[in-house]
Design a protein around this motif. Structure first.
Motif, short mmCIF file in Angstrom:
data_model
loop_
_atom_site.label_atom_id
_atom_site.label_comp_id
_atom_site.label_asym_id
_atom_site.label_seq_id
_atom_site.Cartn_x
_atom_site.Cartn_y
_atom_site.Cartn_z
N UNK A 222 0.73 -1.19 0.08
CA UNK A 222 -0.16 0.04 -0.02
C UNK A 222 1.11 1.14 0.16
N UNK A 223 1.65 1.33 1.06
CA UNK A 223 2.79 2.48 0.96
C UNK A 223 3.63 2.81 -0.24
N UNK A 224 3.82 1.48 -0.93
CA UNK A 224 4.52 1.66 -2.12
C UNK A 224 3.82 2.19 -3.39
N UNK A 225 2.77 1.92 -3.56
CA UNK A 225 1.77 2.46 -4.33
C UNK A 225 1.41 3.96 -4.16
N UNK A 226 1.25 4.22 -2.85
CA UNK A 226 1.14 5.52 -2.34
C UNK A 226 2.12 6.61 -2.62
N UNK A 227 3.28 5.95 -2.53
CA UNK A 227 4.62 6.69 -2.88
C UNK A 227 4.78 7.06 -4.35
N UNK A 228 4.36 6.00 -4.98
CA UNK A 228 4.55 6.18 -6.58
C UNK A 228 3.59 7.15 -7.16
N UNK A 229 2.29 7.12 -6.44
CA UNK A 229 1.21 8.35 -7.10
C UNK A 229 1.69 9.61 -6.46
N UNK A 230 2.06 9.52 -5.38
CA UNK A 230 2.51 10.88 -4.87
C UNK A 230 3.52 11.36 -5.63
N UNK A 231 4.69 10.73 -5.88
CA UNK A 231 5.91 11.19 -6.81
C UNK A 231 5.38 11.88 -7.94
N UNK A 232 4.36 11.07 -8.56
CA UNK A 232 3.71 11.63 -9.78
C UNK A 232 3.10 12.92 -9.74
N UNK A 233 2.39 12.91 -8.52
CA UNK A 233 1.77 14.29 -8.41
C UNK A 233 2.82 15.34 -8.02
N UNK A 234 3.81 15.00 -7.11
CA UNK A 234 4.80 16.18 -7.20
C UNK A 234 5.41 16.58 -8.38
N UNK A 235 5.65 15.63 -9.18
CA UNK A 235 6.44 16.12 -10.44
C UNK A 235 5.73 16.81 -11.28
#
Length: 363
Positions: free
Chosen positions: A235-248
Motif C-alpha cells: 500500500x505504501x509503495x503505491x501511495x509513494x508512487x502516486x505521490x511522486x507523480x503528483x509532485x512531478x
C-alpha cells in the motif's frame, strides 16, 4: 541564511497573530468575511488554522501558543456535539498534541471516540471512501473530495499513533490511497477536486489548486503518523508512487511567479495563495520524508515561499486566498471565486513557513 530565517520567523509570527487574535475591523468588507475569519466555530476552517497554530507552537517550544489553542478548544468544544461530519473532524487533529502537552485524558479519549465513529459509522461512497459531509445544510451524496484527506484522515492518522491502534492506522492509510486512486488523473498526474460515485465522473473535472494542496500536504503528514504502524508496504509503495507523480506534475505547472494558478492546467487563471502554500509545504515534507528527491522539489518550494511572503500583509493577513469552494459547476467558475483572508489560508501559509524554518534548522 540567518537573515532569511529571521525574516521568515517574523512573517510567521505575523501570520500566527492574525490567525489567532485579529479583530473584525481588520477582516475587510466582503460578505463572507465573518465566515472566513470568525474563530469561534467548530468547523474545518478554524480547524485548519488551529492545526497550524499548534504545529507552530510545538516547533517554537512556545507554551503560550499551545495554551492559546487549548483555550480555543475549551471555548468551542460544545459546538463539536452538534453534528458529526467530515468537516467537523478537522479541529480534533490538535487533540493528540494537546494530550501530549497537558496530560489531560479528555483529549485522548475524545479523539479515540471520534476515530471509532469515523471508521464504523461515517457515511461512505460505493467504492468505500469516506463521503464528504459538511456542517452546512448541504448534501454531497456519493461524492469523494480531496478536502477529506486533510479534514478527517489526518485526524485519524494522528489518533492512530496516539492510541497505538493498528486498525486506525490501516484505515487512515487505506483511505489516503483510495482518495488518490479515485481522484488522480491518469493522463496528467494531477488531482481532480471531486468524484461523484453516482454519476461516475469528476463532475466539472477541475484540477483545482487547493484540492491538490490538501493532498500534497496531507499525505506526508498522514504517512508520518500512521505509515509505520500500518506496515502495509505494498500500500505504501503505491501511495509513494502516486505521490511522486503528483509532485512531478505540480513542479512542472508552477508559474514563473512561484505561485500556482487556481486551476492548475489553466495558467491564465488567477494565482491562489493558500493552495500554493499547501503544495510547497507538501513538497518540503515529502523531501524530508525521503519520498521525493530534493533536486526535484526544493527549488520549486523555495520559489513558492518567496512568492507567498509577498502576499502577507503587514498586519499578518494573507492575501490572494480563494473563498470556501465546493465542487463547482464548471472549470471556469473557479476563476471567479472571490479572494480574502481566511483562517485556512492563514493556516496553510503558517504550515509552509514552519516547514521552511524546520528545513533551515536541519541544515
Amino acid at each position: 541564511m540567518q537573515m532569511e530565517q529571521t525574516d521568515l520567523k517574523a512573517a510567521a509570527d505575523r501570520v500566527y497573530r492574525y490567525l489567532m487574535f485579529s479583530s473584525p475591523e481588520s477582516w475587510g468588507g466582503h460578505e463572507w468575511a465573518e465566515w472566513a475569519m470568525e474563530r469561534n466555530r467548530w468547523d474545518w476552517n478554524p480547524g485548519v488554522g488551529l492545526i497550524a497554530a499548534a504545529d507552530y507552537g510545538a516547533f517554537c517550544g512556545a507554551e503560550g501558543m499551545i495554551q492559546a489553542v487549548e483555550v480555543w478548544t475549551e471555548q468551542n468544544i460544545g459546538g463539536s456535539e452538534k453534528l458529526k461530519v467530515i468537516n467537523s473532524l478537522a479541529p480534533y487533529a490538535i487533540f493528540p498534541l494537546l494530550y501530549r502537552q497537558t496530560g489531560n485524558r479528555f483529549y485522548k479519549d475524545k479523539a479515540e471516540e471520534m476515530a471509532i465513529w469515523l471508521i464504523k459509522e461515517a457515511p461512505r461512497t460505493r467504492n468505500g471512501a469516506f463521503e464528504h459531509t459538511v456542517t452546512e445544510s448541504a448534501s454531497f451524496s456519493e461524492q469523494v473530495w480531496a478536502d477529506t484527506v486533510f479534514m478527517a484522515i489526518l485526524f485519524l492518522a494522528r489518533t492512530a499513533r496516539l492510541a497505538g491502534r493498528k486498525v486506525l492506522a490501516e484505515e487512515a492509510m487505506s483511505q489516503t490511497l483510495l482518495h488518490l486512486q479515485t481522484l488522480q488523473d491518469k493522463e496528467t498526474g494531477m488531482l481532480f477536486h471531486g468524484w461523484n460515485g453516482e454519476t461516475g465522473d469528476w463532475m466539472s473535472a477541475a484540477r483545482w489548486n487547493r484540492a491538490n494542496a490538501w493532498i500534497a500536504v496531507g499525505v506526508p503528514m498522514i504517512a508520518e503518523e500512521a505509515g509505520e504502524l500500518c506496515g502495509d508496504m505494498k500500500l505504501i509503495g503505491e501511495l509513494r508512487e502516486r505521490y511522486s507523480r503528483l509532485a512531478e506534475t505540480l513542479v512542472r505547472c508552477q508559474n514563473e511567479s512561484g505561485l500556482w494558478p487556481t486551476v492548475l492546467d489553466r495558467p491564465y487563471f488567477y494565482e491562489e495563495t493558500s493552495g500554493s502554500a499547501g503544495i510547497a509545504c507538501g513538497l518540503y515534507k515529502a523531501v524530508r520524508a525521503g519520498w521525493i528527491p530534493a533536486e526535484l522539489a526544493l527549488a520549486s518550494a523555495d520559489r513558492a515561499v518567496a512568492a507567498v511572503l509577498t502576499q502577507v500583509r503587514e498586519d499578518g493577513a494573507v492575501l490572494g486566498v480563494s473563498g470556501g469552494t465546493p465542487v463547482l459547476g464548471s472549470v471556469e467558475a473557479y476563476d471567479h471565486v472571490p479572494t480574502f483572508p481566511t483562517l485556512y489560508g492563514q493556516g496553510l501559509v503558517l504550515l509552509l513557513f514552519v516547514e521552511k524554518l524546520r528545513m533551515i534548522a536541519s541544515t
